[in-house]
Design an enzyme around this catalytic site. Structure first.
Site, short mmCIF file in Angstrom:
data_model
loop_
_atom_site.label_atom_id
_atom_site.label_comp_id
_atom_site.label_asym_id
_atom_site.label_seq_id
_atom_site.Cartn_x
_atom_site.Cartn_y
_atom_site.Cartn_z
N GLN A 46 11.34 3.43 6.94
CA GLN A 46 10.27 4.07 6.41
C GLN A 46 9.60 5.12 7.09
O GLN A 46 9.25 6.17 6.74
CB GLN A 46 9.05 2.98 6.19
N HIS A 80 10.87 8.74 6.27
CA HIS A 80 10.21 9.59 5.18
C HIS A 80 9.22 10.63 5.35
O HIS A 80 9.32 11.69 4.61
CB HIS A 80 9.67 8.53 4.25
N GLU A 96 3.03 -1.26 0.81
CA GLU A 96 3.80 -0.74 -0.51
C GLU A 96 5.17 -1.80 -0.53
O GLU A 96 5.26 -2.42 -1.42
CB GLU A 96 4.05 0.43 -0.27
N HIS A 97 5.69 -1.78 0.65
CA HIS A 97 6.85 -2.77 0.85
C HIS A 97 6.41 -3.76 1.71
O HIS A 97 6.18 -3.68 2.98
CB HIS A 97 8.12 -2.07 1.38
N ASP A 129 15.07 0.74 -2.56
CA ASP A 129 15.16 1.98 -3.08
C ASP A 129 16.15 2.48 -3.78
O ASP A 129 15.78 3.53 -4.63
CB ASP A 129 15.13 2.90 -1.71
N HIS A 171 -23.27 -3.57 -39.02
CA HIS A 171 -22.09 -4.37 -38.83
C HIS A 171 -22.62 -5.62 -39.49
O HIS A 171 -21.58 -6.25 -40.11
CB HIS A 171 -22.33 -4.84 -37.01
#
Lengths: 436, 436
Positions: A263, A266, A331-332, A365, A424
């Protein structure tokens, strides 16, 4: 020598330190909002001309007209044909597995018949036209193209537009090959906020507006997506990548070290957090990180990320680990514990959950099948992974029988009346042949 | 004398006129964005103090502290107990039918087993805490409370917060009764952008932030929801109500006139459009509108809406009618044609589809079962009705077996390598006992 931050839930300033993790990666949208809005306004007002100017300013090349921005279809096929065999085979396997998984997500129209003869239901319709944003530049992200295009294909979207920046008018050939694999016909060398504006508003006589935009990007892209939300739908607002790992003493330190580093490589802003009950594992992982870092070509970025934004948190119990993980909402999330199925129901917030030592995050991924576009920065508390459903929409269906109207019309009229909405009430009562 | 605008697809300026309908009700978010952002910032910075000031400024009463803003639970029960029997019974019937429909939407966690022993799936989890915004003031909207609270209840959301404005510290008793019916425990007399900010950010030591905000509101509420999107999730950005009716010569003019008026009475900005092949029906409906208008207590608002923003469009064929309807993408669509099931598959864009003469739109507002919170202003092209799924989120599940890793690990490594992500490659290869 530097090492990854080590926290212990028993230390006096833990909640202060943990708060920093909770507030990781807040996107500074306000900081770039003004310039992004100016860019979007210029596209709305000047169309094509604004796009060409932005490309000259940001991508260092000078397209003469809109035609210059189109990526020729034959360049996609050429790139695909030129792929090394192993790579083509890997890309195809990824395509197949992602396609299979996303087919299982595809919702179906349903109708339900009531005893009184009426019908209620939900119609599912693919979106007409969608825009995919794929980051470009030096790095190539063919996997992002697969992960965004395949759910749209599975949904049955007829028109898929791809935008990707082409600094100096160059596009990575692997990305082109992935476009060919996904059958992309319409793609443009336009990046950043310009691409989002172009897809959201369209360009007169050149490009039709889309209904929905998905895909990752930097802070300018994220901000532009937020600005055009409502004009079109968007998948989510995503920030830097993150991993959380919940591990017990049986987990392997070398596996975890690589997973955290994967990670961290990145992005300097990426966040990699291990939560564990094992002091021994914590110190081993820390050592291994330092060793492994030396092997990496992207060591500089990776080191900044892992040392400035990574952490190992030592807890008193598995229960406490899970509690922290749910608060982080990564996220993961990797579950490296002895009995993961016992833990799984307690996991409330995570984009994707990777279970067991044979499931490193990178498998998700690229090739496992589920989407890799996932909610970041804690938004897994409320956002879901990109899915086939993002490329479809629902319409409710109501078909009342005469009998249903006779049974329920009066009650409906009473409620309309209570809300002070007379027309209505009349609209219902006239079907019952009642004046009031 | 005034009458509703009559258009014919054959007239020379039709596309110009139709374009106005397509651009109906664009929300002027930019116009109020500055003031809304200031209000949101003040809540973020000053919390409680800002909320109290906003109420004094906009709602004409002077709460002393945060406790003053709470709606007492016993006032809800009292309001419910005081309901007229017929009204209580109607509200209960609406509750039951809405509950039943939303249960059918509830997604389930699924797992899929592969031959190689690995598991892929999707976990469904209710959101922890959600905020419902219910407009207040003179009109009462108990139906909005039911339509927002019930999907949250069905989803299994544990904490539901309701905010509603209380001008002069007064709340409509029917709304209170509906809160009791839905089992609401936490509700505040806070309205507008303040309510959205309070729910999105929370107030220190007083109110926890929510994960998602749903519910209708004016332009300030819509803008505030857009501003906090990302900090929390939101249902959609909705504008004024609308109806589209596709009718052939068999449809009844009196029914249609009431149905158009029932949208028009909501709001001066509401939009009511009839698309028909029948010249005779068109002129009858126009006449009936003028007659019926005289009977309405809200005639002033209704007349402004129907005369300024309503339209009857005469087409050459049913096919053309459907094409126009899909371009309009109305919030509500009534199909009053001889063979509606033949037409249904061709309807691409509509929030809710009402089929046949026994299904007037108000039946969907109150009692049919499907949600009445629907996409407006053409956003039915990409947004869906509010549903149980809005109150749940998904997490992907990946559990690879050793065999799956052996089969797919190398291909995954090749793809990681091609994207220049070395740690990703190592994280996979170390599981294969390969150095490179």
């Amino acid at each position: 020598m530097k090492s990854i931050l080590l926290l212990n839930t028993q230390q006096s300033d833990f909640s202060l330190q943990f708060d920093k993790i909770l507030k990781r990666a807040k996107l500074d949208i306000q900081g770039v909002e003004k310039i992004v809005k100016e860019m979007l306004d210029s596209i709305r007002l000047q169309g094509n001309k604004a796009i060409l100017e932005h490309i000259l300013a940001f991508d260092n090349w000078n397209p003469k007209n809109f035609e210059d921005l189109k990526i020729p279809e034959n360049s996609m096929q050429q790139a695909y044909d030129n792929l090394d065999d192993k790579l083509r085979c890997s890309l195809q396997e990824a395509y197949n597995r992602i396609f299979d998984f996303h087919q299982k997500q595809k919702p179906k129209t349903w109708l339900d018949f009531e005893e009184n003869g009426s019908i209620l239901g939900q119609k599912i319709t693919p979106l007409d036209r969608v825009g995919l944003y794929i980051p470009g530049g030096k790095a190539a992200y063919p996997s992002s193209l697969l992960m965004n295009a395949i759910p749209a294909l599975v949904a049955g979207v007829k028109e898929i537009v791809v935008c990707t920046p082409a600094p100096c008018n160059e596009i990575n050939s692997l990305l082109l090959a992935a476009m060919y694999l996904c059958g992309i016909k319409e793609a443009y060398k336009v990046g950043g906020a310009s691409a989002i504006g172009m897809m959201a508003y369209g360009i007169d006589n050149a490009i039709k507006k889309v209904d929905m935009i998905s895909g990752p990007g930097n802070i300018y892209v994220a901000t532009a997506k937020k600005c055009v939300f409502g004009e079109v739908n968007i998948d989510m607002i995503a920030g830097p990548s993150e991993i959380g790992i919940v591990a017990d003493s049986n987990a392997r330190a070398d596996y975890i070290a690589w997973d955290l580093l994967s990670q961290a490589e990145h992005d300097e802003m990426a966040s990699s957090i291990l939560v564990t009950t094992s002091q021994k594992l914590a110190s081993e992982v820390s050592q291994r990180i330092n060793e492994f870092l030396l092997k990496l070509p992207r060591a500089e970025i990776t080191a900044k990320s892992i040392y400035n934004r990574g952490a190992i948190i030592l807890t008193q119990s598995l229960e406490e680990s899970i509690q922290l993980s749910n608060a982080i909402a990564p996220e993961h999330l990797e579950l490296l514990v002895s009995n993961p199925l016992e833990v799984l129901p307690q996991i409330k917030n995570a984009g994707a959950i990777f279970i067991g030592e044979n499931t490193p995050e990178p498998i998700g991924d690229y090739i496992a099948g589920p989407n890799h576009t996932l909610p970041t920065g804690g938004s897994a508390k409320f956002f879901s992974p990109l899915s086939t459903e993002h490329f479809m929409k629902k319409s409710s269906i109501i078909a009342f029988s005469k009998k249903a109207m006779d049974e329920l019309g009066e009650k409906c009229g009473i409620l309309a009346c209570a809300e002070g909405l007379d027309a209505h009430k009349h609209s219902v009562l006239i079907r019952l042949n009642k004046k009031d």
